[in-house]
Design an enzyme around this catalytic site. Sequence first.
Site, PDB file in Angstrom:
ATOM      1  N   GLU A 268       1.031  -0.968   0.280  1.00  8.56           N
ATOM      2  CA  GLU A 268       0.077   0.361  -0.182  1.00  8.56           C
ATOM      3  C   GLU A 268       0.437   1.302  -0.441  1.00  8.56           C
ATOM      4  O   GLU A 268       1.781   1.477   1.057  1.00  8.56           O
ATOM      5  CB  GLU A 268      -1.149  -0.068   1.150  1.00  8.56           C
ATOM      6  CG  GLU A 268      -1.801   0.772   1.441  1.00  8.56           C
ATOM      7  CD  GLU A 268      -1.970   2.254   1.770  1.00  8.56           C
ATOM      8  OE1 GLU A 268      -1.648   2.630   1.311  1.00  8.56           O
ATOM      9  OE2 GLU A 268      -2.261   2.020   2.853  1.00  8.56           O
ATOM     10  N   CYS A 302      -1.821   8.909   3.047  1.00  8.15           N
ATOM     11  CA  CYS A 302      -1.316   8.582   1.735  1.00  8.15           C
ATOM     12  C   CYS A 302      -2.320   9.122   1.136  1.00  8.15           C
ATOM     13  O   CYS A 302      -2.734   8.724  -0.884  1.00  8.15           O
ATOM     14  CB  CYS A 302      -0.941   7.359   1.977  1.00  8.15           C
ATOM     15  SG  CYS A 302      -2.129   6.166   2.210  1.00  8.15           S
TER      16      CYS A 302
HETATM   17  C1  UN1 Z   1      -3.147   6.072   5.026  1.00  6.00           C
HETATM   18  O1  UN1 Z   1      -2.273   7.396   4.915  1.00  6.00           O
HETATM   19  O2  UN1 Z   1      -1.607   5.690   5.115  1.00  6.00           O
HETATM   20  O3  UN1 Z   1      -8.517   7.274   4.210  1.00  6.00           O
HETATM   21  C2  UN1 Z   1      -3.678   5.592   5.683  1.00  6.00           C
HETATM   22  C3  UN1 Z   1      -7.828   7.887   5.016  1.00  6.00           C
HETATM   23  C4  UN1 Z   1      -7.617   6.817   6.379  1.00  6.00           C
HETATM   24  C5  UN1 Z   1      -6.431   5.853   6.171  1.00  6.00           C
HETATM   25  C6  UN1 Z   1      -4.850   6.199   5.423  1.00  6.00           C
HETATM   26  N1  UN1 Z   1      -8.614   6.133   6.894  1.00  6.00           N
HETATM   27  O4  UN1 Z   1      -7.385   8.365   5.320  1.00  6.00           O
END
Ligand code: UN1
Length: 512
Positions: A268, A302
């Site tokens: 991921e 992310c």
């Molecule tokens: C991440 O930034 O690695 O959807 C995860 C989202 C959070 C998870 C982010 N529930 O922004």
Amino acid sequence: MTVETMTPHTDLLSALGIEALNRGAFCGEWLPTKGPEVVSIDPSTGLEIGRVTTATAEDYERVVSVTVEAFKEWRTWPAPRRGEIVRLVAEELRKHKDELGRLVTLEMGKILSEGLGEVQEMIDMADFSVGLSRQLYGLSMHSERAEHRMYEQWHPLGPVGIISAFNFPVAVWSWNAFVAAVCGDSMIWKPSEKTPLTAVAVTHIAGRVLAENDAPPIFNLLVGDRHQVGEPLTHDKRMPLVSATGSTNMGRAVGQAVAKRLGRSLLELGGNNAIVVMDDADLDLALRAVLFGAVGTAGQRCTSTRRLFLQKGIAQEMKDRLVAAYGSISIGDPMDPAILMGPLVDKRAVDDMMGALDKVREQGGRVLYGGNAKSDRGGFFVEPTLVEATPDMPITCDETFAPILYLFEFETLDEAIERHNAVPQGLSSAIFTLNMRSAERFLAAGGSDCGIANVNIGTSGAEIGGAFGGEKETGGGREAGSDSWKAYMRRQTCTLNYGDELPLAQGVEFKV
Ligand code: UN1
């Protein structure tokens, strides 16, 4: 460092079992780690919070062999009993939600509401996994042969390596850990060296629950860098699955190393997420979603919104409203409930953002708002930044982990979709429209090429119930909800003959 240079959060830290110097290897017991110390820094002051000694090669060996042995016992526990252990971990997380949320905020710098939200995400993930522990279903098929039965079943896979990033220092571990646990796997966590204390705190909690319930040590920890922990884990044949969350560069290295030994990786990685706003959109909703997506977590998710496509008819109005809204964002101590944006995680993140903005200027982008580091205080604060950009600017294809939002204008939905998809990453995406045709076209096969596609919802802040992950350079892995659990188990197809003949499939005759 002397005591004066340390952030005074003694009560919070001691409630979570954190000391000035902590050990960075756990496998049912804390090992007397002797590796170099990593220093945890409060990004809103730049001061030290505490230290962790990292794992040596000897610690690595010990933790892996205990994890392998723990798997052999844990896989024999009925899955619902495994779920019960996860339920008990969730109870402890509920009890410590406030302290753990504060520690996330202290060590990572996200605002307290998000720090608490992250612990809630762990609790949700645990609840989901408890239910899952009674639903690890396999299919059954009709055999083409008489008096034969055919079905598939899912077995525990083995020890799992979990590499997590600083930006979700605890939730991403829980996506993997709780699902892996009910699936019957043991695991080793390699947290980011920027957030080792939250990992130590969570391991204290999970380890205590295991010990109190005579469960084998399945929730293990190795703090260390790429050389000490990351690379050994990815090359280690005893780890059939390595799940890694972080940059595309890191994921490429992990994926290649694991593939070389024909292990499984679950990746991921980076995102370059965009929101498309159509002329017919509810602009109030769109504005709020863009602000949370681009400024929330200081642009360090992310899933953060990095690109905004504005249809010509509303482009100027949205730009004006964004500039006004950016001007009202309160920046400062993330523990203060009035603050909306905390610091970046460290000095390097500030330098990376400034470096990206130099490229923006070189490539002809125009900074509409922000663009500076805030040097009037300690810590790693920056201004949230709006950039008027054109699609031919190469920097807009990179993921810069900072609150920079690139604004583009477009005329038709086709054009927006094409430009939306013209980046190497494919994590999250959104369209704002009240037109059902536009919405469905964005979600259709020729629409967004991302793992996550939303309508009238921003790119970040996904619920745990869905599978989380994305395509292209985002790595293709899926974590958290839906049927992501299948990555943590091995599938076995079983065919059973209860007759007294041995018919062969495909009508093959082989009579001796
Ligand atoms: C991440 O930034 O690695 O959807 C995860 C989202 C959070 C998870 C982010 N529930 O922004």
